[in-house]
Design a protein around this motif. Sequence first.
Motif, short mmCIF file in Angstrom:
data_model
loop_
_atom_site.label_atom_id
_atom_site.label_comp_id
_atom_site.label_asym_id
_atom_site.label_seq_id
_atom_site.Cartn_x
_atom_site.Cartn_y
_atom_site.Cartn_z
N SER A 41 7.48 -10.24 -0.76
CA SER A 41 6.14 -10.66 -1.17
C SER A 41 5.12 -9.95 -0.28
O SER A 41 5.32 -9.84 0.94
CB SER A 41 5.99 -12.17 -1.06
N GLN A 43 2.39 -8.97 2.15
CA GLN A 43 1.69 -9.64 3.25
C GLN A 43 0.40 -8.91 3.61
O GLN A 43 -0.50 -9.48 4.22
CB GLN A 43 2.60 -9.73 4.47
N HIS A 44 0.34 -7.64 3.27
CA HIS A 44 -0.85 -6.85 3.56
C HIS A 44 -0.90 -5.68 2.57
O HIS A 44 0.10 -5.35 1.92
CB HIS A 44 -0.85 -6.33 5.00
N ASN A 67 7.17 -5.58 2.70
CA ASN A 67 6.05 -6.50 2.45
C ASN A 67 4.71 -5.79 2.38
O ASN A 67 3.66 -6.42 2.40
CB ASN A 67 6.00 -7.56 3.55
N THR A 68 4.75 -4.44 2.35
CA THR A 68 3.51 -3.66 2.30
C THR A 68 3.18 -3.29 0.86
O THR A 68 3.97 -2.61 0.19
CB THR A 68 3.63 -2.38 3.14
N THR A 120 -3.71 -8.90 -1.63
CA THR A 120 -3.76 -9.63 -0.35
C THR A 120 -5.16 -9.51 0.25
O THR A 120 -5.95 -8.67 -0.16
CB THR A 120 -2.73 -9.08 0.67
N ARG A 122 -5.48 -9.00 3.54
CA ARG A 122 -5.32 -8.19 4.77
C ARG A 122 -5.21 -6.73 4.35
O ARG A 122 -4.16 -6.27 3.93
CB ARG A 122 -4.08 -8.65 5.53
N GLY A 302 -4.20 -9.42 10.32
CA GLY A 302 -4.54 -10.83 10.13
C GLY A 302 -5.87 -11.19 10.76
O GLY A 302 -6.72 -11.82 10.16
#
Length: 307
Positions: A41, A43-44, A67-68, A120, A122, A302
């Motif tokens: 999933s 994250q950024h 996760n990128t 996202t 981020r 973050g």
Amino acid sequence: MKASHVRKLIKPIENAYSEMFSGRVYRVGKGAVSVRNHSGSAQHTVIGVHGFLENHCYFTQAYDGPNTELILLTCSNYHVPVNGVTPETPDWEVPIKHLEGTIEYDACLLNQALQNLPTTERIRVHGHSRGGAVILEAIRQWPELYERAEIVLEAPVLPQGKLHALVTTLLEPVSHGMWPWLIRLINSAPQSAYGQTFFGKMNPRKRQLLSKLFYATKDHLTIVRNIENIMDWMARTDTAVYRHVRHGTFLIPATDRILDRQAMLASARTSPTTMRIVETEAPSHFITLDSKEWVPGLETLGSVAQG
């Protein structure tokens, strides 16, 4: 420009480089935006903007985490370097009024991608060389869009910057009509004849990506327009654009034979914000390809998103 020169310059250049790509490719105006699939999933989000005569593969190995979410620009009139993907036209595409092949046009392309694609909060926008100028121009056009984004400007084309003296000397005697001839000459010469001078010490990835530089665009006119526009943009763009850049890093190589390193540093030092200047030990203009160690980690994103 003479009509006879334009005719020579618009002769198509065949695409000579592509890699397997899993994801979606959106055609936007005369450029494209590719969104790579990720196994975890997201994250950024990282948006990569390639440099002059490069392609989006410049960033793929530097940002290969599961996760990128990686979004890759293909600048106007450049070949999309992917295999096995049918480009689609997105419903969010807006016509671009600037001249294709310019920093201004590709900045509009970037803004459409940033407005519509990240999933996202981020977000990093990473530009190499001419891609740095595209990011700064995009921020100048729409500063609010970048308030929470982290910016990485790698060996960037900057306001009030300059080309390296070696490049200027080579370009001065070249008329528009000579470009197709000059590029054929470069492509037929062994890369060892010029590679070490401009590209520094080679490694397998650098060799893979830089050996096909002069096949990156769809025609020679785009090469000429890119060069003329880069020089014009640097001369007329004020360093005041930096006041809109909230977070990020200037990555400066130890040696650069494409852009003038001192002019790059002098421009970066006028930034009034918290942009860091990192003088890397990279031995060439191609910092990410020399070593991924100089690419800032994504763990800081973050705090940017909350800032």
